[in-house]
Design a protein around this motif. Sequence first.
Motif, PDB file in Angstrom:
ATOM      1  N   GLN A 332     113.194  46.079 -29.734  1.00 61.83           N
ATOM      2  CA  GLN A 332     113.798  47.383 -29.978  1.00 61.83           C
ATOM      3  C   GLN A 332     114.578  47.385 -31.297  1.00 61.83           C
ATOM      4  O   GLN A 332     115.509  48.167 -31.476  1.00 61.83           O
ATOM      5  N   ARG A 363     111.607  52.171 -30.694  1.00 60.86           N
ATOM      6  CA  ARG A 363     112.919  52.722 -30.382  1.00 60.86           C
ATOM      7  C   ARG A 363     112.790  54.218 -30.114  1.00 60.86           C
ATOM      8  O   ARG A 363     112.029  54.909 -30.792  1.00 60.86           O
ATOM      9  N   ARG A 364     113.539  54.701 -29.121  1.00 61.94           N
ATOM     10  CA  ARG A 364     113.594  56.150 -28.891  1.00 61.94           C
ATOM     11  C   ARG A 364     114.297  56.814 -30.061  1.00 61.94           C
ATOM     12  O   ARG A 364     115.284  56.310 -30.583  1.00 61.94           O
ATOM     13  N   ILE A 413     109.189  58.044 -28.766  1.00 58.56           N
ATOM     14  CA  ILE A 413     109.359  56.655 -29.199  1.00 58.56           C
ATOM     15  C   ILE A 413     108.797  56.546 -30.609  1.00 58.56           C
ATOM     16  O   ILE A 413     107.733  57.095 -30.907  1.00 58.56           O
ATOM     17  N   THR A 435     103.953  51.766 -19.689  1.00 58.09           N
ATOM     18  CA  THR A 435     105.009  52.573 -19.068  1.00 58.09           C
ATOM     19  C   THR A 435     104.726  52.846 -17.596  1.00 58.09           C
ATOM     20  O   THR A 435     105.582  53.372 -16.883  1.00 58.09           O
ATOM     21  N   THR A 447     109.910  55.829 -19.575  1.00 61.04           N
ATOM     22  CA  THR A 447     109.993  56.184 -20.988  1.00 61.04           C
ATOM     23  C   THR A 447     109.539  55.039 -21.881  1.00 61.04           C
ATOM     24  O   THR A 447     108.761  55.229 -22.819  1.00 61.04           O
ATOM     25  N   MET A 448     110.002  53.827 -21.581  1.00 58.41           N
ATOM     26  CA  MET A 448     109.684  52.649 -22.386  1.00 58.41           C
ATOM     27  C   MET A 448     108.677  51.764 -21.657  1.00 58.41           C
ATOM     28  O   MET A 448     108.582  51.797 -20.429  1.00 58.41           O
ATOM     29  N   ARG A 453     111.462  47.794 -20.691  1.00 56.47           N
ATOM     30  CA  ARG A 453     112.148  48.668 -19.730  1.00 56.47           C
ATOM     31  C   ARG A 453     113.293  47.953 -19.010  1.00 56.47           C
ATOM     32  O   ARG A 453     114.361  48.517 -18.801  1.00 56.47           O
TER      33      ARG A 453
END
Length: 479
Positions: A332, A363-364, A413, A435, A447-448, A453
Amino acid sequence: MMAGRPRFLAPPALDIAAQWLPEPQLAFRDGATHDDPKTGVTLYGPVGMSNGTHREQVHVGFVGTETGVRTARELLTAYSTGVDGDDNITPFPGCSRETGYRCDLQFSDKTTQTLTTNELSDVTGIKRSRDRFEAALALLDDKFRITTSRDAPLDYVMVVIPDDLYRRARATDYRDGGPVHRDLRRAFKSHAMVHRKPTQLIRESTIVRPDTARSLDHPATVAWNLFTGLYFKSGCTPWAPTRLAPSTCFIGVSFYRPLGDASHMRASVAQAFDERGNGWVLRGDEFPWNERRDGRQPHLPPDLAADLIERSVRRYRDELGITPARIVVHKQSHYSDEERRGFATAIANQLGASGRFDLVGLRRNSDVRLVREGTRPPLRGTLAQIDGRSFLYSTGFIPGLGRYPHGHVPAPIEIIDHHGDSDPRRIFEEVLALTKLNWNSAGYAETMPITLRFSRLVGDVLREVPADREPIPSYAFYM
């Protein structure tokens, strides 16, 4: 132009392209596929029935007060007959030889240990936070040790924590060479590894007085999550990915600080997953890292980066009997030059010149939003490339469900760093598939990717594992 009149400058032109990545399918019994894990398990049964991991009986043990244990048994028994859903919640089909995860639950008094009123009072009455925490951990560990040492079949243990014990000993903060924060759940998970039985911790009020508990999920959702975790932690596979390239090892790397670290040492975590979705945890060695001197984002020294690759390949070979042809590393954060060289050199040494790899930083990004025409958010699977930057909506409107199952505004992302062979589409196709591998619930997708996660959860548990004890690699012990 009139004097004093503001000038409006046209925004710079952006190079924007968007496409949609189809939803990855999941594998269930006898090769059946579906995009929704709940529908797939309901219609076809878990993939464990085809890959040799299935159990027709799952033996469940308990630790808790007499009321907590009785209610937990009643809850599992009631859920096994099925739970109705509603317009937005998929009903839970139950769990028996013919329905749901196609197994029967077995309970035995031999694998049940009761927490007495006097034992709990002795712990909760301790004034000093650290001592109270240690006493609670010792009490639960002792009951768990007895439960797992009995001469009776046992696959999984539900630990029902009384609310007063939870309130008084859920966490502690103190100094021991440096600041220390400890969490009872994470610490107990570490202790439970010694006895080699996976656990599920649940608060007593959640099942005894659900109407007064904090905002709970729908009962069908609770049942899905509980039985999915139970099935997986018992050594069975609920579902498997279908779109991950063969002979690929996916590695998620993150970092955690050892307990009482006064010298700013950090240790690395590697969670590796193969193309079948099997996962394991590796703990890296400690290395010096000072935030003031080195920055907030830690980076592995080249020798430790190489060591993680070598150990991941060794584990992959032990599990599957072959050497991977490709390695994908997820972080990340960006890769430092030394870190990147360490990974790349080790991959070349392990896989040979023909070995392929991708070092990916994900990364978000809440600063970039796509707006879809109409009132619905972007589709999950939307891939947007804006001036050379690549973004993926791993959350969003899901056509298969006909709705957007989240309450927040979806954020994409971003690939913030990449070194290797694959293009963004392939990287994000794999991210979408990863995911869908959270076996601690039956949610449609996270989400990840699973590689990242649970990185913090894994680090929190590993922090409690002494340096001289090798942690169990099975992913089930960290969930």
